[in-house]
Design a protein around this motif. Structure first.
Motif, PDB file in Angstrom:
ATOM      1  N   GLY A 182      28.005  44.484  41.097  1.00 38.49           N
ATOM      2  CA  GLY A 182      27.676  44.547  42.526  1.00 38.49           C
ATOM      3  C   GLY A 182      26.282  44.009  42.802  1.00 38.49           C
ATOM      4  N   ASN A 183      25.312  44.417  42.003  1.00 37.63           N
ATOM      5  CA  ASN A 183      23.939  43.913  42.173  1.00 37.63           C
ATOM      6  C   ASN A 183      23.869  42.408  41.942  1.00 37.63           C
ATOM      7  N   ARG A 184      24.564  41.945  40.946  1.00 42.87           N
ATOM      8  CA  ARG A 184      24.574  40.507  40.638  1.00 42.87           C
ATOM      9  C   ARG A 184      25.183  39.700  41.791  1.00 42.87           C
ATOM     10  N   LEU A 185      26.281  40.192  42.343  1.00 44.92           N
ATOM     11  CA  LEU A 185      26.912  39.514  43.479  1.00 44.92           C
ATOM     12  C   LEU A 185      25.989  39.513  44.689  1.00 44.92           C
ATOM     13  N   GLY A 186      25.402  40.654  44.988  1.00 47.22           N
ATOM     14  CA  GLY A 186      24.498  40.756  46.126  1.00 47.22           C
ATOM     15  C   GLY A 186      23.290  39.840  46.008  1.00 47.22           C
ATOM     16  N   GLN A 187      22.733  39.734  44.818  1.00 46.47           N
ATOM     17  CA  GLN A 187      21.581  38.859  44.600  1.00 46.47           C
ATOM     18  C   GLN A 187      21.937  37.388  44.796  1.00 46.47           C
ATOM     19  N   ASN A 188      23.208  37.061  44.632  1.00 44.57           N
ATOM     20  CA  ASN A 188      23.655  35.679  44.800  1.00 44.57           C
ATOM     21  C   ASN A 188      24.294  35.430  46.166  1.00 44.57           C
ATOM     22  N   GLY A 189      24.146  36.382  47.086  1.00 44.21           N
ATOM     23  CA  GLY A 189      24.574  36.180  48.462  1.00 44.21           C
ATOM     24  C   GLY A 189      26.038  36.414  48.755  1.00 44.21           C
ATOM     25  N   TYR A 190      26.731  37.116  47.862  1.00 44.90           N
ATOM     26  CA  TYR A 190      28.149  37.394  48.084  1.00 44.90           C
ATOM     27  C   TYR A 190      28.324  38.720  48.793  1.00 44.90           C
ATOM     28  N   SER A 191      29.276  38.756  49.723  1.00 39.73           N
ATOM     29  CA  SER A 191      29.657  39.983  50.399  1.00 39.73           C
ATOM     30  C   SER A 191      30.795  40.611  49.598  1.00 39.73           C
ATOM     31  N   TYR A 192      30.714  41.928  49.364  1.00 34.50           N
ATOM     32  CA  TYR A 192      31.723  42.592  48.555  1.00 34.50           C
ATOM     33  C   TYR A 192      31.831  44.062  48.954  1.00 34.50           C
ATOM     34  N   GLN A 193      32.908  44.686  48.496  1.00 35.52           N
ATOM     35  CA  GLN A 193      33.093  46.124  48.647  1.00 35.52           C
ATOM     36  C   GLN A 193      33.663  46.674  47.359  1.00 35.52           C
ATOM     37  N   ILE A 194      33.383  47.952  47.130  1.00 36.34           N
ATOM     38  CA  ILE A 194      33.856  48.631  45.933  1.00 36.34           C
ATOM     39  C   ILE A 194      34.831  49.728  46.352  1.00 36.34           C
ATOM     40  N   LEU A 195      35.961  49.785  45.677  1.00 38.61           N
ATOM     41  CA  LEU A 195      36.906  50.869  45.870  1.00 38.61           C
ATOM     42  C   LEU A 195      37.405  51.272  44.490  1.00 38.61           C
ATOM     43  N   GLY A 196      36.935  52.402  44.016  1.00 33.07           N
ATOM     44  CA  GLY A 196      37.278  52.835  42.664  1.00 33.07           C
ATOM     45  C   GLY A 196      36.723  51.866  41.647  1.00 33.07           C
ATOM     46  N   LYS A 197      37.610  51.276  40.843  1.00 39.15           N
ATOM     47  CA  LYS A 197      37.202  50.306  39.825  1.00 39.15           C
ATOM     48  C   LYS A 197      37.394  48.868  40.301  1.00 39.15           C
ATOM     49  N   ARG A 198      37.712  48.699  41.580  1.00 34.56           N
ATOM     50  CA  ARG A 198      38.018  47.369  42.110  1.00 34.56           C
ATOM     51  C   ARG A 198      36.877  46.839  42.964  1.00 34.56           C
ATOM     52  N   LEU A 199      36.467  45.621  42.668  1.00 30.51           N
ATOM     53  CA  LEU A 199      35.530  44.880  43.504  1.00 30.51           C
ATOM     54  C   LEU A 199      36.332  43.906  44.343  1.00 30.51           C
ATOM     55  N   SER A 200      36.144  43.951  45.655  1.00 31.24           N
ATOM     56  CA  SER A 200      36.732  42.952  46.551  1.00 31.24           C
ATOM     57  C   SER A 200      35.590  42.078  47.024  1.00 31.24           C
ATOM     58  N   ILE A 201      35.630  40.812  46.660  1.00 30.74           N
ATOM     59  CA  ILE A 201      34.552  39.872  46.954  1.00 30.74           C
ATOM     60  C   ILE A 201      35.063  38.894  47.997  1.00 30.74           C
ATOM     61  N   TYR A 202      34.308  38.782  49.098  1.00 30.15           N
ATOM     62  CA  TYR A 202      34.730  37.958  50.234  1.00 30.15           C
ATOM     63  C   TYR A 202      33.994  36.629  50.182  1.00 30.15           C
ATOM     64  N   LEU A 203      34.752  35.541  50.152  1.00 28.00           N
ATOM     65  CA  LEU A 203      34.168  34.216  49.979  1.00 28.00           C
ATOM     66  C   LEU A 203      34.210  33.416  51.269  1.00 28.00           C
ATOM     67  N   LYS A 204      33.026  33.159  51.795  1.00 26.61           N
ATOM     68  CA  LYS A 204      32.885  32.243  52.927  1.00 26.61           C
ATOM     69  C   LYS A 204      32.310  30.953  52.372  1.00 26.61           C
ATOM     70  N   ASN A 205      32.579  29.854  53.051  1.00 25.58           N
ATOM     71  CA  ASN A 205      32.017  28.573  52.619  1.00 25.58           C
ATOM     72  C   ASN A 205      30.502  28.666  52.622  1.00 25.58           C
TER      73      ASN A 205
END
Length: 103
Positions: free
Chosen positions: A40-63
């Motif tokens: 999660g920290n790595r994704l956030g530092q690289n500008g990705y929007s994401y959510q955590i639910l249990g053991k699942r990361l949902s990462i939202y990709l915009k252009n």
């Protein structure tokens, strides 16, 4: 309109809501719970929007983000790359899945 427990979360055309809140793709990765904050920290530092639910990361990709870059950053047990849906918009705005209790 998308509603949760009588509250309007957002209003708009489905395609526009998906584009505005989610983007072009969703990458879902099931990871080890011990690693979820690291990813999660790595994704956030690289500008990705994401959510955590249990053991699942949902990462939202915009252009201009690309699923290939995410797959280099996050290694999980299972990975799915798919088109976003209104359910993803609901999850992002409500903080829980349609079938689950609020977080």
């Amino acid at each position: 309109a998308l509603m949760d427990r009588g509250e309007i979360l957002t209003v708009g055309r489905p395609k526009e809501l998906v584009e505005e809140h989610i983007g072009a793709q969703v990458v879902e990765v099931e990871v080890n719970l011990n690693d979820i904050n690291y990813y999660g920290n790595r994704l956030g530092q690289n500008g990705y929007s994401y959510q955590i639910l249990g053991k699942r990361l949902s990462i939202y990709l915009k252009n201009p983000h690309d699923s290939k870059e995410v797959l280099k950053m996050v290694v999980g047990k299972t990975t799915t790359v798919r088109e976003p849906t209104l359910s993803d918009v609901f999850f992002k705005l409500a903080g829980h899945d349609l079938r689950e209790e609020p977080l």
